[in-house]
Design an enzyme around this catalytic site. Structure first.
Site, mmCIF file in Angstrom:
data_model
loop_
_atom_site.group_PDB
_atom_site.id
_atom_site.type_symbol
_atom_site.label_atom_id
_atom_site.label_comp_id
_atom_site.label_asym_id
_atom_site.label_seq_id
_atom_site.Cartn_x
_atom_site.Cartn_y
_atom_site.Cartn_z
ATOM 1 N N ARG A 93 40.215 72.143 39.363
ATOM 2 C CA ARG A 93 39.773 70.934 38.629
ATOM 3 C C ARG A 93 39.091 69.966 39.579
ATOM 4 N N GLY A 133 31.767 60.686 49.635
ATOM 5 C CA GLY A 133 32.409 60.087 50.813
ATOM 6 C C GLY A 133 32.613 58.586 50.650
ATOM 7 N N SER A 141 42.839 52.734 49.990
ATOM 8 C CA SER A 141 42.962 51.951 48.751
ATOM 9 C C SER A 141 41.984 50.790 48.721
ATOM 10 N N ARG A 271 66.824 83.847 32.135
ATOM 11 C CA ARG A 271 67.749 83.753 33.268
ATOM 12 C C ARG A 271 69.189 83.584 32.757
ATOM 13 N N GLU A 366 42.002 59.279 44.075
ATOM 14 C CA GLU A 366 41.263 58.532 43.037
ATOM 15 C C GLU A 366 42.000 57.249 42.635
HETATM 16 P P1 TGC Z 1 36.770 44.213 42.820
HETATM 17 O O1 TGC Z 1 36.346 42.871 43.320
HETATM 18 O O2 TGC Z 1 37.857 44.290 41.827
HETATM 19 O O3 TGC Z 1 35.485 44.950 42.202
HETATM 20 C C1 TGC Z 1 34.260 45.062 42.912
HETATM 21 C C2 TGC Z 1 33.158 45.248 41.856
HETATM 22 O O4 TGC Z 1 33.390 46.452 41.135
HETATM 23 C C3 TGC Z 1 33.581 46.167 39.733
HETATM 24 N N1 TGC Z 1 34.629 47.083 39.270
HETATM 25 C C4 TGC Z 1 34.363 48.175 38.547
HETATM 26 N N2 TGC Z 1 33.207 48.645 38.053
HETATM 27 C C5 TGC Z 1 33.263 49.796 37.350
HETATM 28 N N3 TGC Z 1 34.418 50.466 37.149
HETATM 29 C C6 TGC Z 1 35.592 50.030 37.640
HETATM 30 N N4 TGC Z 1 36.702 50.724 37.452
HETATM 31 C C7 TGC Z 1 35.597 48.833 38.383
HETATM 32 N N5 TGC Z 1 36.555 48.103 39.014
HETATM 33 C C8 TGC Z 1 35.944 47.039 39.541
HETATM 34 C C9 TGC Z 1 33.981 44.711 39.679
HETATM 35 O O5 TGC Z 1 33.675 44.148 38.434
HETATM 36 C C10 TGC Z 1 33.140 44.139 40.801
HETATM 37 O O6 TGC Z 1 31.815 44.054 40.326
HETATM 38 P P2 TGC Z 1 30.811 42.895 40.841
HETATM 39 O O7 TGC Z 1 29.584 43.085 40.051
HETATM 40 O O8 TGC Z 1 31.541 41.600 40.563
HETATM 41 O O9 TGC Z 1 30.628 43.121 42.309
HETATM 42 O O10 TGC Z 1 37.056 45.100 44.095
HETATM 43 P P3 TGC Z 1 38.270 45.102 45.130
HETATM 44 O O11 TGC Z 1 37.692 45.239 46.493
HETATM 45 O O12 TGC Z 1 39.186 43.948 44.841
HETATM 46 O O13 TGC Z 1 39.001 46.495 44.835
HETATM 47 C C11 TGC Z 1 39.561 46.785 43.641
HETATM 48 C C12 TGC Z 1 40.379 48.113 43.700
HETATM 49 C C13 TGC Z 1 41.551 48.001 44.649
HETATM 50 C C14 TGC Z 1 40.886 48.354 42.300
HETATM 51 C C15 TGC Z 1 39.455 49.264 44.137
HETATM 52 O O14 TGC Z 1 39.033 49.111 45.427
HETATM 53 C C16 TGC Z 1 40.092 50.626 43.962
HETATM 54 O O15 TGC Z 1 40.043 51.193 42.885
HETATM 55 N N6 TGC Z 1 40.689 51.217 45.048
HETATM 56 C C17 TGC Z 1 41.134 52.601 45.018
HETATM 57 C C18 TGC Z 1 40.174 53.459 45.811
HETATM 58 C C19 TGC Z 1 40.013 54.825 45.229
HETATM 59 O O16 TGC Z 1 40.326 55.089 44.082
HETATM 60 N N7 TGC Z 1 39.449 55.740 45.996
HETATM 61 C C20 TGC Z 1 39.148 57.050 45.520
HETATM 62 C C21 TGC Z 1 38.253 57.814 46.449
HETATM 63 S S1 TGC Z 1 37.532 59.267 45.730
HETATM 64 C C22 TGC Z 1 38.777 60.349 45.522
HETATM 65 O O17 TGC Z 1 39.906 60.090 45.750
HETATM 66 C C23 TGC Z 1 38.375 61.710 45.010
HETATM 67 S S2 TGC Z 1 39.694 62.781 44.911
HETATM 68 C C24 TGC Z 1 39.055 64.217 44.337
HETATM 69 C C25 TGC Z 1 39.704 64.674 43.066
HETATM 70 O O18 TGC Z 1 39.430 64.090 42.000
HETATM 71 O O19 TGC Z 1 40.509 65.585 43.073
HETATM 72 P P1 FAD Z 2 46.613 53.838 51.685
HETATM 73 O O1 FAD Z 2 45.564 53.048 51.016
HETATM 74 O O2 FAD Z 2 46.845 53.619 53.132
HETATM 75 O O3 FAD Z 2 47.984 53.634 50.893
HETATM 76 C C1 FAD Z 2 49.246 54.017 51.448
HETATM 77 C C2 FAD Z 2 50.332 53.463 50.525
HETATM 78 O O4 FAD Z 2 50.216 52.032 50.429
HETATM 79 C C3 FAD Z 2 50.222 53.995 49.086
HETATM 80 O O5 FAD Z 2 51.484 54.154 48.540
HETATM 81 C C4 FAD Z 2 49.483 52.864 48.386
HETATM 82 O O6 FAD Z 2 49.728 52.838 46.973
HETATM 83 C C5 FAD Z 2 50.087 51.649 49.083
HETATM 84 N N1 FAD Z 2 49.228 50.469 48.960
HETATM 85 C C6 FAD Z 2 48.000 50.273 49.513
HETATM 86 N N2 FAD Z 2 47.518 49.079 49.162
HETATM 87 C C7 FAD Z 2 48.442 48.504 48.358
HETATM 88 C C8 FAD Z 2 48.535 47.274 47.649
HETATM 89 N N3 FAD Z 2 47.560 46.359 47.695
HETATM 90 N N4 FAD Z 2 49.649 47.026 46.940
HETATM 91 C C9 FAD Z 2 50.641 47.941 46.864
HETATM 92 N N5 FAD Z 2 50.617 49.133 47.494
HETATM 93 C C10 FAD Z 2 49.535 49.403 48.235
HETATM 94 N N6 FAD Z 2 38.447 60.177 49.008
HETATM 95 C C11 FAD Z 2 37.096 60.234 48.855
HETATM 96 O O7 FAD Z 2 36.382 59.274 49.095
HETATM 97 N N7 FAD Z 2 36.507 61.375 48.377
HETATM 98 C C12 FAD Z 2 37.216 62.488 48.066
HETATM 99 O O8 FAD Z 2 36.643 63.492 47.625
HETATM 100 C C13 FAD Z 2 38.638 62.457 48.246
HETATM 101 N N8 FAD Z 2 39.388 63.576 48.014
HETATM 102 C C14 FAD Z 2 40.728 63.573 48.333
HETATM 103 C C15 FAD Z 2 41.465 64.762 48.230
HETATM 104 C C16 FAD Z 2 42.811 64.786 48.600
HETATM 105 C C17 FAD Z 2 43.564 66.076 48.535
HETATM 106 C C18 FAD Z 2 43.447 63.587 49.012
HETATM 107 C C19 FAD Z 2 44.898 63.591 49.367
HETATM 108 C C20 FAD Z 2 42.736 62.406 49.097
HETATM 109 C C21 FAD Z 2 41.357 62.387 48.774
HETATM 110 N N9 FAD Z 2 40.594 61.224 48.924
HETATM 111 C C22 FAD Z 2 39.231 61.264 48.729
HETATM 112 C C23 FAD Z 2 41.196 60.024 49.462
HETATM 113 C C24 FAD Z 2 42.008 59.241 48.442
HETATM 114 O O9 FAD Z 2 41.189 58.599 47.515
HETATM 115 C C25 FAD Z 2 42.859 58.243 49.221
HETATM 116 O O10 FAD Z 2 43.856 58.992 49.890
HETATM 117 C C26 FAD Z 2 43.503 57.207 48.324
HETATM 118 O O11 FAD Z 2 42.526 56.338 47.791
HETATM 119 C C27 FAD Z 2 44.578 56.367 49.067
HETATM 120 O O12 FAD Z 2 44.135 55.938 50.302
HETATM 121 P P2 FAD Z 2 45.048 56.204 51.640
HETATM 122 O O13 FAD Z 2 45.386 57.651 51.647
HETATM 123 O O14 FAD Z 2 44.287 55.652 52.775
HETATM 124 O O15 FAD Z 2 46.359 55.410 51.398
#
Ligand code: TGC
Ligand code: FAD
Length: 387
Positions: A93, A133, A141, A271, A366
């Site tokens: 997935r 990336g 986060s 079982r 995510e």
């Molecule tokens: P914040 O000030 O809240 O927002 C910045 C700008 O973004 C807009 N916005 C959104 N727009 C579209 N969709 C959303 N869900 C949005 N959330 C916020 C917001 O309106 C603002 O827009 P503008 O025009 O005012 O600039 O930003 P913040 O820096 O306070 O951060 C918010 C927070 C913590 C929720 C965000 O940084 C977050 O979601 N952090 C988590 C990071 C994350 O999910 N990383 C994932 C990496 S990729 C991955 O993990 C792939 S895994 C592969 C697989 O699927 O298996």
């Molecule tokens: P951290 O942000 O360091 O968090 C560590 C702990 O602190 C967590 O429990 C978190 O919930 C907690 N924490 C952090 N901030 C707060 C807060 N403000 N309040 C309360 N608790 C908090 N990223 C990409 O960009 N692209 C990809 O394709 C991708 N693929 C991935 C695949 C795998 C298998 C994995 C494991 C990760 C992948 N990621 C990818 C990265 C993933 O998105 C991050 O691991 C995730 O966003 C969390 O970041 P971190 O691991 O640095 O944890």
């Protein structure tokens, strides 16, 4: 016998003929092509690349796009496909939903006509793989604090930085790299083979082992100025992509939970302990009831979310609720199933421990469970509690 599904509330009556056809086709693909090989892939720590042409042939890449060769399926059909793929393994997935929501989607939504022509047909046909990336070693986060930078140099940009935990990193022909240009987050297309760009696999993972996870290194990496995604500025660019990815995960988690539930029911019936099938014990039945109840609730969340998404009304906070609930639910079910399987449950001869280990990653990626919680907390109260 193939998987027959978990449908306690008759959701099949609500799905269209086409949605069921797509679900059943992917279900058969998982039974015939994924399950027979996934244990070896997981154990070896390799993504089964031989499945890529088959996934493309099924129309699962660029699946919701009507242009560039996409199958143009609806949001619920896409969700059901993700459910079935993750019933096989989270890694399958992940491959698919990263390629769709985190690579094809940003190129389609933010890309120039030339970028779309160059990449979308190949990505949709499975001839090219992409990765996304955003995360860095020191910024997960809080991606807004990223350190990767882009600088202008005539007709080029020079990129410097490191991206960590990137799905499809070492397979990718193209990486969508998010970096700060003049302090503003922008998306760049970085092609494999570009000088100053390299990738490395992350080894020794105990989760998502059948997924390719790696790092991206950008060291004075010079890319043509045409490789900037022109259509978006700021963190909202990558966050819009994450709405797509989190949607796929919400459905996928249901698939992983279904696999564990089915395995636990079958095992409990056959079982025997104390001269009775363990399914006859109340404590075991209680676990099965808990799993079925939680799966059913999660299915209903997905169905309604899919309806909303299809008409463009699915809000990011609703996607966060579904991701948060369904992944925690699936992890809980996987642990319950593993327990019902006793000692056998710790071997890869059964599925539950593999799903359980994978779901530990899905709980984090995510946007962690905490981050989804705080997104919802902010929506309820109007008070931002991240910082
Ligand atoms: P914040 O000030 O809240 O927002 C910045 C700008 O973004 C807009 N916005 C959104 N727009 C579209 N969709 C959303 N869900 C949005 N959330 C916020 C917001 O309106 C603002 O827009 P503008 O025009 O005012 O600039 O930003 P913040 O820096 O306070 O951060 C918010 C927070 C913590 C929720 C965000 O940084 C977050 O979601 N952090 C988590 C990071 C994350 O999910 N990383 C994932 C990496 S990729 C991955 O993990 C792939 S895994 C592969 C697989 O699927 O298996
Ligand atoms: P951290 O942000 O360091 O968090 C560590 C702990 O602190 C967590 O429990 C978190 O919930 C907690 N924490 C952090 N901030 C707060 C807060 N403000 N309040 C309360 N608790 C908090 N990223 C990409 O960009 N692209 C990809 O394709 C991708 N693929 C991935 C695949 C795998 C298998 C994995 C494991 C990760 C992948 N990621 C990818 C990265 C993933 O998105 C991050 O691991 C995730 O966003 C969390 O970041 P971190 O691991 O640095 O944890």
């Amino acid at each position: 016998m193939g998987f027959s599904g978990v449908d306690y509330f008759g959701l099949d009556d609500l799905f269209t003929h086409e949605q069921k056809l797509i679900r059943n086709t992917v279900r058969q693909f998982v039974d015939e092509e994924v399950l027979p090989i996934i244990k070896e892939s997981f154990e070896a720590g390799h993504f089964p690349t031989q499945l890529i042409p088959k996934i493309a042939e099924l129309g699962l890449l660029g699946a919701t796009l009507k242009e560039y060769g996409g199958a143009g399926i609806d949001a619920i059909a896409y969700g059901l496909a993700m459910q079935e793929l993750e019933r096989g393994d989270s890694g399958i997935r992940s491959f698919c939903s990263v390629q769709n929501g985190l690579v094809i989607y940003p190129i389609y939504t933010f890309g120039s006509p030339e970028q779309k022509e160059r990449w979308l047909p190949k990505l949709i046909q499975g001839e090219a793989v992409g990765c996304f990336g955003l995360t860095e070693p020191e910024h997960g986060s809080d991606p807004g604090a990223m350190e990767t930078v882009a600088e202008r140099d005539g007709n080029y940009f020079i990129l410097n930085g490191t991206k960590a935990w990137i799905t499809n990193a070492t397979l990718a022909h193209v990486a969508i790299v998010w970096a700060k240009l003049d302090g503003v987050i922008r998306g760049f297309l970085v092609e494999r083979g570009t000088k100053g760009f390299s990738t490395a696999k992350i080894e020794h993972k105990m989760s998502a082992r059948a997924s390719d996870t790696g790092e991206l290194y950008l060291h004075d990496c010079r890319i043509p100025k045409e490789n900037l995604l022109p259509g978006v500025e700021g963190l909202k660019g990558p966050l819009m992509c994450l709405n797509q990815g989190r949607y796929a995960i919400a459905w996928g988690a249901v698939g992983a939970a279904m696999a564990c539930y089915e395995e636990a029911v079958e095992y409990a019936k056959q079982r025997v302990q104390f001269d009775k099938p363990i399914a006859s014990f109340q404590l075991v039945q209680e676990k099965l009831v808990e799993m079925l109840t939680e799966i059913t609730k999660a299915q209903l969340v997905c169905f309604r979310l899919g309806q909303l998404k299809e008409v463009g009304k699915g809000k990011p906070v609703q996607i966060s609720l579904a991701k948060r609930n369904n992944v925690a639910m699936a992890l809980h079910c996987a642990r319950l199933a593993r327990d019902i399987l006793g000692a056998n449950g710790i071997t890869l001869d059964y599925q539950s421990i593999r799903h359980m280990l994978n779901l530990e990653s899905v709980y984090t990626l995510e946007g962690t469970d905490h981050i989804q919680t705080l997104i919802l907390g902010q929506d309820i109260t109007g008070i931002q509690a991240f910082k």
